[in-house]
Structures are given as structure tokens and as C-alpha cells.
Design an enzyme around this catalytic site. Structure first.
Site, PDB file in Angstrom:
ATOM      1  N   CYS A  74     -35.244  50.316  18.765  1.00  0.00           N
ATOM      2  CA  CYS A  74     -34.763  51.694  18.854  1.00  0.00           C
ATOM      3  C   CYS A  74     -35.850  52.586  18.270  1.00  0.00           C
ATOM      4  CB  CYS A  74     -33.452  51.878  18.108  1.00  0.00           C
ATOM      5  SG  CYS A  74     -32.826  53.583  18.155  1.00  0.00           S
ATOM      6  N   CYS A 219     -33.429  58.340  24.470  1.00  0.00           N
ATOM      7  CA  CYS A 219     -33.636  56.909  24.196  1.00  0.00           C
ATOM      8  C   CYS A 219     -35.135  56.675  24.120  1.00  0.00           C
ATOM      9  CB  CYS A 219     -33.003  56.051  25.287  1.00  0.00           C
ATOM     10  SG  CYS A 219     -33.302  54.272  25.071  1.00  0.00           S
TER      11      CYS A 219
END
Length: 280
Positions: A74, A219
Site C-alpha cells: 500500500c 490507490c
């Protein structure tokens, strides 16, 4: 009562909850993360900082999606972890063990960081995929003609990604397509589904459906995967601004194959999580 410090943050709009377990036994579980994500402190990803257990890194980080499943990377959350760990420090660099992969971070400004996301992966077994495909034009079977979509690029950036290049990303039914494609048989471990619109050689507009989290404002690993996929197709150069609903990320695919992601972070709230609540 034992409590864990937390910081509710966002990275270019990507909702992140950073939880600090350093100096304490691991308490966070997938079930606890899911319960927290369903409450007031909802998040796209939770980044749990723990003590380093091997030389050369400053901390170990586990990642939970909103549904309690684990993520392999992430980028937006990594920048938030770097902000929390470097707050008040004179140093500007950090090395993290994130789900078993060493990741380096650099503070460029008070609330702006660069993360080395590593090299993209194209081995269909490692992604994993259901079978071998052309990584630049993957055939997902009958689902693509049915949905009227082109063949996507498929690659790994810590997580598995499928990137569809479309004329207008804003016109895509993200919820309708994303949830279905995330669970397509081609993706045994599910996948992040992105729809990319190439505005110019150095600008991409992007919308992403994240596995385990759904539609997100941003993202980071998807932005990296998209730039790599676009460059491989000759649609862009190896550096571009990727614009998502939550903000912009600058992605650079270096000659050594590593992908750098640069972007902002923002603190929204700080507090303590009661461990007794997590065990409920």
C-alpha cells in the site's frame, strides 16, 4: 488497560488508519480490523507498525484491507507510516519491512514523501493468475466481450493488478465492473481493478476498485502498475502524473526497474485504540 496509538490519515485521498504496536505483542487481527473498518474509524487500508525483527529495517508493517483481508503493498499507506515514524526526527529516510518486502521511504517535505515500490512482476504464477496470458493484453475469457471492455494489462506491484485502458475513465461503472472483475476466475487471490485514461504522454487519469476495500479515492500501487503498463504499451514515458479522485501522484519507472511513487499525506485524527475492544 493497554492501548494502541493510532493516526487516521489519508494519502492523496486514500483512507488510511496507522496503528502503532511497537513495544507490544501483536494484537491486531483480521476480524478486529474488519470491525474497526465498519465503525467510525473506517479506512481503505490499515497499516500496523510493529518492532523490527531483522537487521536493516526500522519497523515491520502488516497491512489489512477494510474487509479484514491482508494486502501485500500500500504505497499511500506507506507514506502515512513514514510521516508518523519520522515526525519530529532529524533524519529523512526510513527502511520498512512491509509484508516481508523491504521498502525505502524518503521525506521530501513536511507532508510529502517518496516510496520505492520495487520492481513490477509479470510471472503469472506469482501474481497469481489462473493461467498464462499476455501481460500486456490479457484474455479473461467471455467476461470482456460481455462487459464491452478491452483486454487489460496484468502485473504485480506487491498486489495483483488488472489495468484497462479506456477513452474516458469517468464514464466507467466502477462499482458494477470492479466488484465482478475482482472476483473473476482469472484472479485466484482477487485483484485490484483499474480503469486508466491516458490524457498525454505524462498524464494519466485513473479510477481503481481495490480488492478488499472497493472503490477508493486513490490507490498507490495501482498508480504504479498503471504507469508501468502504459509505458510498456508505448502510451506514455516512464514518468507521469497519475490523477485520481483524491489527488495526484507522481510515478517514475527508473532504469533499474524500480518504481518510485511521490505524493502527499494528511493527518485527520489521532487517538488510542483499546485492546479490549479489539478482542471483543
Amino acid at each position: 488497560m493497554i492501548s494502541l496509538p493510532f493516526a487516521k490519515m489519508n494519502g492523496a485521498g486514500n483512507s488510511i488508519l496507522v496503528v502503532d504496536e511497537r513495544g507490544r505483542p501483536h494484537a491486531m487481527t483480521g476480524d478486529a480490523a474488519r470491525r474497526i473498518g465498519e465503525g467510525r474509524l473506517d479506512f481503505d487500508q490499515m497499516m500496523v507498525i510493529g518492532d523490527a525483527t531483522r537487521a536493516g529495517v526500522d519497523a515491520e508493517v502488516r497491512i489489512f484491507n477494510r474487509d479484514g483481508s491482508r494486502a501485500g503493498a500500500c504505497g499511500n499507506g506507506t507514506r502515512c507510516v513514514a510521516w508518523m515514524m519520522l515526525e519530529g526526527a532529524t533524519r529523512e529516510d526510513l527502511a520498512l519491512d512491509i509484508e516481508g518486502t523491504e521498502v525505502s521511504c524518503r521525506r521530501d517535505a513536511e507532508a510529502r514523501f517518496t516510496v520505492d515500490m520495487g520492481a513490477p512482476g509479470f510471472d503469472w504464477r506469482a501474481l497469481p493468475l489462473g493461467h498464462a496470458v499476455d501481460p500486456d493484453a490479457a484474455d479473461l475469457g467471455a467476461v470482456l466481450p460481455e462487459l464491452g471492455l478491452p483486454r487489460p494489462s496484468v502485473l504485480g506491484m506487491g498486489n495483483p493488478h488488472a489495468v484497462f485502458f479506456v477513452p474516458d475513465a469517468r464514464a466507467i461503472d466502477l462499482e458494477g465492473y470492479g466488484g465482478r472483475l475482482e472476483h473473476d476466475a482469472m484472479f485466484p487471490d482477487r485483484a485490484n481493478i483499474s480503469f486508466a485514461e491516458v490524457a498525454s504522454r505524462d498524464h494519466i487519469r485513473l479510477r481503481t476498485w481495490e480488492r478488499g476495500a472497493g472503490a477508493t479515492l486513490a490507490c498507490g500501487s495501482a498508480a504504479c502498475a498503471t504507469l508501468v503498463a502504459a509505458a510498456r504499451r508505448g502510451l506514455t514515458g516512464r514518468r507521469a502524473t497519475v490523477s485520481q479522485r483524491g489527488g495526484d501522484l507522481v510515478i517514475t519507472w527508473r532504469a533499474d526497474d524500480h518504481v518510485l511513487m511521490t505524493g502527499p499525506v494528511e493527518l485527520e485524527e489521532r487517538g488510542l485504540l483499546d485492546l479490549a475492544d479489539l478482542a471483543a
